[in-house]
Scaffold this active site. Structure first.
Site, mmCIF file in Angstrom:
data_model
loop_
_atom_site.group_PDB
_atom_site.id
_atom_site.type_symbol
_atom_site.label_atom_id
_atom_site.label_comp_id
_atom_site.label_asym_id
_atom_site.label_seq_id
_atom_site.Cartn_x
_atom_site.Cartn_y
_atom_site.Cartn_z
ATOM 1 N N GLU A 1 0.847 -1.193 0.000
ATOM 2 C CA GLU A 1 0.000 0.000 0.000
ATOM 3 C C GLU A 1 0.881 1.241 0.000
ATOM 4 O O GLU A 1 0.460 2.320 0.384
ATOM 5 C CB GLU A 1 -0.995 -0.007 1.155
ATOM 6 C CG GLU A 1 -0.435 -0.322 2.509
ATOM 7 C CD GLU A 1 -1.526 -0.419 3.553
ATOM 8 O OE1 GLU A 1 -2.198 0.580 3.801
ATOM 9 O OE2 GLU A 1 -1.694 -1.519 4.121
ATOM 10 N N CYS B 1 -3.708 -3.914 4.438
ATOM 11 C CA CYS B 1 -2.748 -4.912 4.935
ATOM 12 C C CYS B 1 -3.120 -6.356 4.588
ATOM 13 O O CYS B 1 -2.314 -7.257 4.798
ATOM 14 C CB CYS B 1 -2.609 -4.802 6.447
ATOM 15 S SG CYS B 1 -2.046 -3.190 6.974
ATOM 16 N N HIS C 1 -2.784 -10.279 12.062
ATOM 17 C CA HIS C 1 -2.230 -9.018 11.571
ATOM 18 C C HIS C 1 -1.874 -8.181 12.804
ATOM 19 O O HIS C 1 -2.697 -8.033 13.709
ATOM 20 C CB HIS C 1 -3.259 -8.275 10.702
ATOM 21 C CG HIS C 1 -2.869 -6.858 10.435
ATOM 22 N ND1 HIS C 1 -1.676 -6.528 9.847
ATOM 23 C CD2 HIS C 1 -3.486 -5.683 10.724
ATOM 24 C CE1 HIS C 1 -1.578 -5.209 9.760
ATOM 25 N NE2 HIS C 1 -2.664 -4.671 10.285
HETATM 26 P P1 HMG Z 1 -2.988 6.932 20.930
HETATM 27 O O1 HMG Z 1 -4.137 7.832 21.184
HETATM 28 O O2 HMG Z 1 -1.699 7.567 20.672
HETATM 29 O O3 HMG Z 1 -2.709 5.945 22.129
HETATM 30 O O4 HMG Z 1 -3.406 6.031 19.706
HETATM 31 P P2 HMG Z 1 -3.619 5.615 23.407
HETATM 32 O O5 HMG Z 1 -3.670 6.787 24.295
HETATM 33 O O6 HMG Z 1 -4.920 4.978 22.961
HETATM 34 O O7 HMG Z 1 -2.700 4.520 24.086
HETATM 35 C C1 HMG Z 1 -2.472 3.296 23.460
HETATM 36 C C2 HMG Z 1 -2.532 2.207 24.535
HETATM 37 O O8 HMG Z 1 -1.478 2.458 25.445
HETATM 38 C C3 HMG Z 1 -3.819 2.207 25.357
HETATM 39 O O9 HMG Z 1 -4.064 0.856 25.692
HETATM 40 C C4 HMG Z 1 -3.436 2.998 26.603
HETATM 41 O O10 HMG Z 1 -4.212 2.661 27.735
HETATM 42 C C5 HMG Z 1 -2.000 2.548 26.774
HETATM 43 P P3 HMG Z 1 -5.570 0.269 25.667
HETATM 44 O O11 HMG Z 1 -6.323 1.060 26.660
HETATM 45 O O12 HMG Z 1 -6.080 0.491 24.259
HETATM 46 O O13 HMG Z 1 -5.398 -1.171 25.990
HETATM 47 N N1 HMG Z 1 -1.170 3.509 27.505
HETATM 48 C C6 HMG Z 1 -0.323 3.177 28.477
HETATM 49 N N2 HMG Z 1 -0.035 1.987 29.055
HETATM 50 C C7 HMG Z 1 0.896 1.963 30.068
HETATM 51 N N3 HMG Z 1 1.524 3.088 30.514
HETATM 52 C C8 HMG Z 1 1.247 4.292 29.967
HETATM 53 C C9 HMG Z 1 0.296 4.370 28.906
HETATM 54 N N4 HMG Z 1 -0.199 5.390 28.157
HETATM 55 C C10 HMG Z 1 -1.090 4.845 27.299
HETATM 56 N N5 HMG Z 1 1.859 5.382 30.411
HETATM 57 C C11 HMG Z 1 -3.657 4.324 18.100
HETATM 58 C C12 HMG Z 1 -3.243 4.642 19.539
HETATM 59 C C13 HMG Z 1 -3.525 2.822 17.892
HETATM 60 C C14 HMG Z 1 -5.110 4.735 17.882
HETATM 61 C C15 HMG Z 1 -2.719 5.101 17.136
HETATM 62 O O14 HMG Z 1 -1.397 4.655 17.291
HETATM 63 C C16 HMG Z 1 -3.116 4.967 15.681
HETATM 64 O O15 HMG Z 1 -3.934 5.716 15.171
HETATM 65 N N6 HMG Z 1 -2.494 3.995 14.938
HETATM 66 C C17 HMG Z 1 -2.761 3.788 13.520
HETATM 67 C C18 HMG Z 1 -4.019 2.974 13.287
HETATM 68 C C19 HMG Z 1 -3.889 1.554 13.755
HETATM 69 O O16 HMG Z 1 -2.799 1.023 13.917
HETATM 70 N N7 HMG Z 1 -5.033 0.876 13.933
HETATM 71 C C20 HMG Z 1 -5.037 -0.521 14.303
HETATM 72 C C21 HMG Z 1 -6.238 -1.274 13.745
HETATM 73 S S1 HMG Z 1 -6.450 -0.989 12.008
HETATM 74 C C22 HMG Z 1 -5.212 -1.951 11.262
HETATM 75 O O17 HMG Z 1 -4.628 -2.783 11.873
HETATM 76 C C23 HMG Z 1 -4.922 -1.678 9.825
HETATM 77 C C24 HMG Z 1 -3.614 -0.978 9.540
HETATM 78 O O18 HMG Z 1 -2.541 -1.875 9.705
HETATM 79 C C25 HMG Z 1 -3.625 -0.407 8.122
HETATM 80 C C26 HMG Z 1 -3.992 -1.307 6.975
HETATM 81 O O19 HMG Z 1 -4.729 -2.264 7.034
HETATM 82 O O20 HMG Z 1 -3.539 -0.945 5.890
HETATM 83 C C27 HMG Z 1 -3.356 0.190 10.477
#
Ligand code: HMG
Length: 460
Positions: free
Chosen positions: A83, A120, A244
């Site tokens: 991609e 992906c 994935h």
């Molecule tokens: P964010 O807002 O930066 O992070 O976005 P957050 O605040 O949600 O924190 C992430 C996790 O860390 C959370 O865990 C927090 O609690 C934890 P959860 O509650 O979800 O279990 N956390 C901590 N833990 C311990 N100590 C701390 C601490 N602080 C926070 N101090 C987000 C995270 C994944 C949304 C962002 O990185 C993003 O937008 N990523 C890109 C999209 C993505 O990867 N999506 C995944 C599903 S879609 C997919 O897999 C397809 C893809 O590969 C593309 C394709 O298919 O082509 C992306």
């Protein structure tokens, strides 16, 4: 029936590494544990300025061909899934074939080449195409080269920046494979979703939180569809379940959901009931199996109550020894490489499989005859689930992996160097950055041709 599957696997990481807790988190003024504990990531891989999706793909494929003693005439098909393509017409596979022809006697003029796109999940679709091509008897004894290659970069300061990565996975799909045989049965969960897309732009538009919900919803659909053809799944049926892996924290959520689904109405649920109660049943809340919109006209529908009960049950399930043991044995080993490289988009689920096989080899697991359940996913969105059976001889193939060496050899970027390299790969910026590593025994990007094509050379 002919056995078809993966005969060889090679990975190629970008040569650079960004330490997430050590370098990125402090520069962003964030808690390093957000990366290590929350997302489950230690580092991301990046391409140096002479690397891109073509060099990583060609380097992985070249190593695979050399190791297996293959000549171009042995390969009847080259499919690249990506991609991160830079051309809307000429497929990346033609560039890769051109590279491979520089170092091989003979050419790939006889080979069918293409490019697969569905976020992906595309490399799994390309494996599928190769499988079908061989099963249909159209391969004339030749194997297919399927390569997943991506530079998964996000715009600076996008939340996705934490999950970046770059690398390629080359797989040889053949009859009587030496690694895994692929099942005929497959399950799909596919819907028109707007959670992650790149409408004629390099960096994705992402609704991160929604993308996670969509991942889980489609994965669940695919599991149910898979079970409709293969029968119910049980957690003990599979040695490993590679998913994935956009980041390991996502797989933590998918694993828990999958486990809950698989143990429902089994003795495992009965045993756990003494500790945490039985799983809430939709019917008890008047909720139909089709989700809130189809909950019917019952006057006692309590969707919110059901959701809350499920959340509480999942929290309790997560704390049980039975779940911990299963997760530790079946899922955790799939995440080792991913923790060090970030998201490789199309390659990600194939990295997870490689990681599990490597773990089995290192721990003396007798894997031949055991099954894997492989959960692929692409935003936009589609999940696919199929099973694989590990075949005799897998150890020899996996012993040839050099993933650990490649990861250890990466150049550790400072934050300033990371900023420069991100700019160097940004198509909107005209930034020339000197490489920080020196290409040796590999393909390198050397500049632009007269029609705007990218040019490559094998550097001894
Ligand atoms: P964010 O807002 O930066 O992070 O976005 P957050 O605040 O949600 O924190 C992430 C996790 O860390 C959370 O865990 C927090 O609690 C934890 P959860 O509650 O979800 O279990 N956390 C901590 N833990 C311990 N100590 C701390 C601490 N602080 C926070 N101090 C987000 C995270 C994944 C949304 C962002 O990185 C993003 O937008 N990523 C890109 C999209 C993505 O990867 N999506 C995944 C599903 S879609 C997919 O897999 C397809 C893809 O590969 C593309 C394709 O298919 O082509 C992306």
């Amino acid at each position: 029936m002919t056995s078809v599957g993966i005969d060889a696997i090679e990975i190629r990481t970008g040569s650079l590494k960004l330490d997430l807790p050590g370098t990125f988190a402090p520069a962003k003024d964030e808690d390093p544990e957000k990366y290590t504990k929350g997302l489950g990531l230690n580092a991301s891989s990046f391409p140096d300025s002479y690397e891109d999706i073509v060099t990583m793909a060609a380097n992985a494929a070249h190593r695979l061909m050399e190791r297996k003693g293959l000549r171009p005439n042995d390969v009847g098909r080259i499919d690249v899934a990506t991609e991160s393509a830079f051309d809307n017409s000429k497929p990346v596979s033609t560039y890769v074939a051109g590279c491979l022809e520089q170092v091989n006697d003979g050419d790939f003029h006889h080979a069918n080449k293409g490019e697969r796109k569905f976020a992906c999940v595309a490399a799994t679709q390309a494996v599928d195409d190769a499988y079908n091509w061989i099963r249909a008897g159209r391969n004339r004894g030749r194997a297919a080269l399927v390569i997943a290659t991506d530079t998964a970069l996000y715009a600076r300061d996008d939340p996705g920046e934490a999950t970046q990565g770059a690398g390629a996975v080359a797989m040889l799909i053949d009859e009587d494979p030496s690694v895994v045989e692929i099942s005929t049965e497959q399950g799909y969960g596919s819907a028109d979703e707007t959670d992650f897309l790149k409408p004629q732009q390099q960096f994705p538009s992402v609704d991160g939180k929604r993308s996670m919900q969509v991942y889980l919803a489609r994965m669940r659909e695919a599991l149910e569809d898979f079970e409709s053809v293969s029968g119910d799944t049980h957690p003990d049926d599979y040695a490993y379940i590679p998913f994935h892996t956009p980041f390991p924290g996502m797989v933590r959520k998918a694993g828990l959901l999958g486990y809950r689904h698989m143990i429902r109405d089994t003795p495992v649920e009965d045993e756990l009931a003494e500790e945490i109660g039985r799983q809430p049943r939709r019917e008890a809340f008047g909720v139909s199996g089709q989700g809130p919109e189809a909950s019917g006209t019952s006057s006692h529908v309590d969707e919110a109550g059901y959701e809350e009960a499920v959340r509480e049950h999942m929290d309790a399930l997560k704390g049980t020894d039975a779940y911990h043991e299963w997760y530790g044995n079946t899922i955790e080993p799939t995440l080792t490489i991913s923790r060090e490289v970030g998201n490789w988009y199309t390659g990600s689920v194939h990295v997870a499989r490689a990681s599990a096989l490597q773990h089995a080899l290192e721990n003396g697991v007798d894997l031949a005859g055991q099954r894997l359940l492989v959960g692929s996913y692409g935003s936009g969105a589609q999940a696919e689930i199929h099973a694989e059976t590990v075949v005799d001889g897998w150890e020899e193939e996996v012993r040839a992996f050099d993933a650990d060496e490649q990861l250890a050899e990466r150049y550790d970027l400072s934050f300033e160097e990371y900023e420069e390299i991100h700019d160097a790969h940004n198509h909107e910026k005209d930034t020339d950055v000197d490489p920080v590593t020196v290409p040796e025994g590999e393909f390198a990007f050397t500049g632009w041709g007269r029609m705007g094509e990218r040019e490559y050379e094998y550097v001894n």
